[in-house]
Scaffold this motif. Structure first.
Motif, mmCIF file in Angstrom:
data_model
loop_
_atom_site.group_PDB
_atom_site.id
_atom_site.type_symbol
_atom_site.label_atom_id
_atom_site.label_comp_id
_atom_site.label_asym_id
_atom_site.label_seq_id
_atom_site.Cartn_x
_atom_site.Cartn_y
_atom_site.Cartn_z
ATOM 1 N N GLU A 23 0.827 -1.195 0.000
ATOM 2 C CA GLU A 23 0.000 0.000 0.000
ATOM 3 C C GLU A 23 0.869 1.257 0.000
ATOM 4 O O GLU A 23 1.907 1.322 0.660
ATOM 5 N N GLY A 24 0.447 2.231 -0.815
ATOM 6 C CA GLY A 24 1.185 3.479 -0.916
ATOM 7 C C GLY A 24 2.256 3.458 -1.977
ATOM 8 O O GLY A 24 2.823 4.506 -2.308
ATOM 9 N N ILE A 25 2.555 2.274 -2.526
ATOM 10 C CA ILE A 25 3.566 2.157 -3.570
ATOM 11 C C ILE A 25 2.933 1.702 -4.880
ATOM 12 O O ILE A 25 3.480 1.863 -5.943
ATOM 13 N N ASP A 26 1.711 1.166 -4.793
ATOM 14 C CA ASP A 26 1.005 0.675 -5.972
ATOM 15 C C ASP A 26 1.815 -0.404 -6.682
ATOM 16 O O ASP A 26 2.055 -0.341 -7.894
ATOM 17 N N PHE A 27 2.251 -1.391 -5.902
ATOM 18 C CA PHE A 27 3.052 -2.495 -6.428
ATOM 19 C C PHE A 27 2.436 -3.803 -5.967
ATOM 20 O O PHE A 27 2.175 -3.992 -4.778
ATOM 21 N N MET A 50 11.295 -6.194 -6.227
ATOM 22 C CA MET A 50 11.177 -5.346 -5.054
ATOM 23 C C MET A 50 12.398 -4.448 -4.868
ATOM 24 O O MET A 50 12.319 -3.399 -4.221
ATOM 25 N N GLU A 51 13.532 -4.839 -5.465
ATOM 26 C CA GLU A 51 14.741 -4.041 -5.285
ATOM 27 C C GLU A 51 14.564 -2.605 -5.778
ATOM 28 O O GLU A 51 15.227 -1.691 -5.312
ATOM 29 N N HIS A 52 13.620 -2.417 -6.720
ATOM 30 C CA HIS A 52 13.375 -1.069 -7.227
ATOM 31 C C HIS A 52 12.611 -0.213 -6.207
ATOM 32 O O HIS A 52 12.534 1.010 -6.355
ATOM 33 N N PHE A 53 12.030 -0.885 -5.197
ATOM 34 C CA PHE A 53 11.204 -0.157 -4.230
ATOM 35 C C PHE A 53 11.765 -0.228 -2.811
ATOM 36 O O PHE A 53 11.186 0.340 -1.903
ATOM 37 N N GLU A 54 12.886 -0.945 -2.648
ATOM 38 C CA GLU A 54 13.413 -1.155 -1.303
ATOM 39 C C GLU A 54 13.662 0.167 -0.579
ATOM 40 O O GLU A 54 13.420 0.282 0.625
ATOM 41 N N SER A 55 14.109 1.167 -1.311
ATOM 42 C CA SER A 55 14.419 2.447 -0.660
ATOM 43 C C SER A 55 13.170 3.151 -0.154
ATOM 44 O O SER A 55 13.252 4.053 0.692
ATOM 45 N N PRO A 87 19.724 -16.399 6.215
ATOM 46 C CA PRO A 87 20.308 -17.218 5.142
ATOM 47 C C PRO A 87 19.573 -17.080 3.800
ATOM 48 O O PRO A 87 20.000 -17.634 2.807
ATOM 49 N N ILE A 88 18.461 -16.344 3.775
ATOM 50 C CA ILE A 88 17.702 -16.146 2.542
ATOM 51 C C ILE A 88 17.277 -14.687 2.473
ATOM 52 O O ILE A 88 17.282 -13.972 3.479
ATOM 53 N N ARG A 89 16.913 -14.242 1.276
ATOM 54 C CA ARG A 89 16.338 -12.910 1.121
ATOM 55 C C ARG A 89 14.837 -13.019 1.340
ATOM 56 O O ARG A 89 14.156 -13.788 0.653
ATOM 57 N N ALA A 90 14.336 -12.297 2.294
ATOM 58 C CA ALA A 90 12.918 -12.399 2.628
ATOM 59 C C ALA A 90 12.439 -11.121 3.282
ATOM 60 O O ALA A 90 13.235 -10.260 3.694
ATOM 61 N N ILE A 91 11.117 -10.993 3.355
ATOM 62 C CA ILE A 91 10.462 -9.840 3.968
ATOM 63 C C ILE A 91 9.903 -10.268 5.318
ATOM 64 O O ILE A 91 9.239 -11.309 5.427
ATOM 65 N N VAL A 92 10.168 -9.485 6.344
ATOM 66 C CA VAL A 92 9.622 -9.746 7.681
ATOM 67 C C VAL A 92 8.485 -8.770 7.931
ATOM 68 O O VAL A 92 8.673 -7.549 7.863
ATOM 69 N N LEU A 93 7.295 -9.317 8.196
ATOM 70 C CA LEU A 93 6.120 -8.518 8.530
ATOM 71 C C LEU A 93 5.717 -8.815 9.970
ATOM 72 O O LEU A 93 5.957 -9.913 10.468
ATOM 73 N N ASN A 94 5.070 -7.843 10.607
ATOM 74 C CA ASN A 94 4.613 -8.129 11.961
ATOM 75 C C ASN A 94 3.434 -9.102 11.931
ATOM 76 O O ASN A 94 2.849 -9.366 10.887
#
Length: 210
Positions: A23-27, A50-55, A87-94
């Motif tokens: 949300e807020g990035i429209d991705f 996602m690397e284009h939006f990481e910042s 050990p992996i690239r991943a997203i951590v969400l609450n």
């Protein structure tokens, strides 16, 4: 396959596909549920784009994810915490506050009232309240056999008979979700390979033959 209890009465398999919107990035991207992390935070796979939006990702950014479980689409919203690379690239969400059932079944279930016996460590009396070729929901009085737990992931065998019929049916499956109240315990069951004769019976229920 490992199953995680994600919300009250709702589970999700590790490896399950997710459709995620930031949300807020429209991705929007597809991802995989990878389990829980640290204090039950949610871990999902990272789309290479996602690397284009990481910042632009900040703690608190809302991710909205939908997935299929027990033949129903569910949705949860969770806030971004951080990215991990080892050990992996991943997203951590609450941990999601709630999981919403958005009521889009792959196969509609037919409401019914069919007596059944459930074999799970011992035989319990139950009633099937809805059914489809993929699974069913059973109800049991909360006061009966309360010493017998019914947990997500349990393997069960159902024995049922159509009212007024001499034909009995047996099907095995797995408990996908469980809810309880003071009066009744309910469980969603996903069937294994469905016998053709039972499939025919379900079709007759859907047509209102019984």
């Amino acid at each position: 396959m490992e199953t995680v209890q994600l919300g009250e009465g709702v589970s999700i398999e590790v490896g399950a596909g997710l459709r995620v919107q930031v949300e807020g990035i429209d991705f929007i991207f597809t991802s995989r549920f990878m389990g829980t992390f640290d204090t039950d935070d949610v871990l999902i796979s990272l789309d290479p784009r996602m690397e284009h939006f990481e910042s632009r990702l900040e703690p608190g950014t809302v991710f909205s994810a939908s997935y299929l479980a027990d033949d129903i689409y569910h949705q949860f919203r969770a806030r971004f915490e951080r990215l991990i690379t080892d050990p992996i690239r991943a997203i951590v969400l609450n941990t999601p506050d709630e999981v919403i059932n958005i009521e889009q079944r792959m196969l509609p279930r037919t409401p019914c009232t069919v007596p059944a016996r459930v074999d799970i460590r011992k035989t319990l009396e139950a009633t099937i309240s809805d059914i489809s070729p993929k699974g069913c929901r059973i109800e049991m009085p909360a006061g009966d056999n309360v010493s017998i737990p019914l947990e997500v992931g349990d393997r069960v065998r159902l024995r049922l008979r159509a009212p007024g019929s001499q034909h009995g049916y047996i099907v095995e499956g797995q408990v996908r979700n469980v809810t309880s109240s003071d009066l009744v315990r309910e469980a969603g069951i996903r069937f294994d390979n469905l016998p053709e004769i039972l499939r025919n019976f379900i079709e007759t229920l859907a047509r209102g033959t019984y």
